[in-house]
Structure formats: C-alpha cells, structure tokens
Design a protein around this motif. Sequence first.
Motif, short mmCIF file in Angstrom:
data_model
loop_
_atom_site.label_atom_id
_atom_site.label_comp_id
_atom_site.label_asym_id
_atom_site.label_seq_id
_atom_site.Cartn_x
_atom_site.Cartn_y
_atom_site.Cartn_z
N ARG A 72 0.85 -1.19 0.00
CA ARG A 72 0.00 0.00 0.00
C ARG A 72 0.88 1.23 0.00
NH1 ARG A 72 2.98 -0.25 4.31
NH2 ARG A 72 2.19 0.53 6.31
N ASP A 73 0.30 2.31 -0.51
CA ASP A 73 0.94 3.62 -0.51
C ASP A 73 0.04 4.53 0.31
OD1 ASP A 73 1.75 6.27 -1.09
OD2 ASP A 73 2.51 5.66 -3.05
N ASN A 74 0.45 4.78 1.53
CA ASN A 74 -0.40 5.57 2.43
C ASN A 74 -0.68 6.97 1.88
OD1 ASN A 74 1.00 3.42 3.99
ND2 ASN A 74 -0.24 4.21 5.66
N ALA A 75 0.30 7.56 1.25
CA ALA A 75 0.14 8.92 0.75
C ALA A 75 -0.89 9.01 -0.36
CB ALA A 75 1.48 9.46 0.27
N LYS A 76 -1.02 7.93 -1.12
CA LYS A 76 -1.95 7.91 -2.25
C LYS A 76 -3.25 7.18 -1.91
CE LYS A 76 1.66 8.01 -5.81
NZ LYS A 76 2.23 7.32 -6.99
N ASN A 77 -3.35 6.65 -0.69
CA ASN A 77 -4.53 5.85 -0.31
C ASN A 77 -4.80 4.77 -1.34
OD1 ASN A 77 -5.06 7.24 2.10
ND2 ASN A 77 -6.32 8.76 1.05
N THR A 78 -3.74 4.11 -1.76
CA THR A 78 -3.84 3.11 -2.81
C THR A 78 -3.17 1.82 -2.37
OG1 THR A 78 -3.89 4.79 -4.54
CG2 THR A 78 -3.29 2.57 -5.21
N MET A 79 -3.83 0.73 -2.70
CA MET A 79 -3.31 -0.61 -2.41
C MET A 79 -3.01 -1.30 -3.73
SD MET A 79 -5.32 -3.76 -0.53
CE MET A 79 -6.68 -3.69 -1.69
N TYR A 80 -2.04 -2.21 -3.69
CA TYR A 80 -1.65 -2.91 -4.90
C TYR A 80 -1.63 -4.41 -4.67
CZ TYR A 80 0.08 1.77 -5.86
OH TYR A 80 0.17 3.13 -6.03
N LEU A 81 -1.86 -5.14 -5.74
CA LEU A 81 -1.69 -6.59 -5.73
C LEU A 81 -0.82 -6.96 -6.92
CD1 LEU A 81 -2.52 -9.24 -4.26
CD2 LEU A 81 -4.26 -9.51 -6.05
N GLN A 82 0.41 -7.34 -6.64
CA GLN A 82 1.31 -7.78 -7.69
C GLN A 82 1.13 -9.28 -7.85
OE1 GLN A 82 3.53 -6.02 -9.73
NE2 GLN A 82 3.76 -8.00 -10.76
N MET A 83 0.75 -9.68 -9.05
CA MET A 83 0.47 -11.09 -9.32
C MET A 83 1.47 -11.62 -10.33
SD MET A 83 -3.70 -10.97 -9.50
CE MET A 83 -3.73 -10.05 -11.03
N ASN A 84 2.26 -12.59 -9.91
CA ASN A 84 3.25 -13.20 -10.76
C ASN A 84 2.93 -14.67 -10.99
OD1 ASN A 84 4.74 -10.76 -10.71
ND2 ASN A 84 5.78 -11.38 -8.84
N SER A 85 3.57 -15.25 -11.99
CA SER A 85 3.37 -16.67 -12.30
C SER A 85 1.89 -17.01 -12.38
CB SER A 85 4.06 -17.53 -11.24
OG SER A 85 5.43 -17.24 -11.16
#
Length: 119
Positions: A72-85
């Motif tokens: 997550r990026d607290n400053a941007k109020n954004t969460m991410y999900l990196q999906m590999n394989s």
Amino acid sequence: QVQLVESGGGLVQAGGSLRLSCAASGRALNIYRTGWFRQAPGKEREFLAHITWSSGNTRFVDSVKGRFTISRDNAKNTMYLQMNSLKPEDTAVYFCALTIQFGDRWDYWGQGTQVTVFS
C-alpha cells in the motif's frame, strides 16, 4: 462515503504478471485494513490477501503465497496486488475491500476488475 476503484486487470498469458491497484477516496478516510478477493464464474468469492495499513502486516491465502504480493501507498490511499506466475485458474473478477476497524467485516467494496489468464 468511501469509494474504492480497482484498475489493472486484463488479459495475460499463463506465467505472466499483472499489477492491480485499488484507490480509496472519501471524506475522513480512515483505513484500518484493505484486502483483495476474487470470484470466478460459478464460484463463491474467496479471500486472497489483506494488509493492515498501520503496521504493514500482511496475510495471504495458501493458493497465492509466493506468487502474489500486497502493498500500500499511504500517501496515495492506494493498495496494490502484484500477481506473478499467473495460472489459468487465477481467472476471475478481482475485488478490493476496506475495513475501518479490526474484525472480519469489510465495510466497503470496489466494483471489481476482470483478470483473464490464458494458456
């Protein structure tokens, strides 16, 4: 009112990667934890991962451990999900959710983004 908007879904070949984003907005936004879920056709929605924003602690379901990471990026109020394989069985609509307090309840949901993995 809190709004969650997912992005980053798409079509990818098996073995490839995608990164999903979930942007949160709203007045007096207070995020305790955010999470990712998915729902494949004909199946129930399943939990994938969550992250606690104050500590950065994470939890994953066994089926994605070692392949997916959450951040997550607290400053941007954004969460991410990196999906590999990625695998064809990862094909689903992916949803993000947010809760403002500890517990099993999720207070807000995004509209979902489609991820399709072809072999």
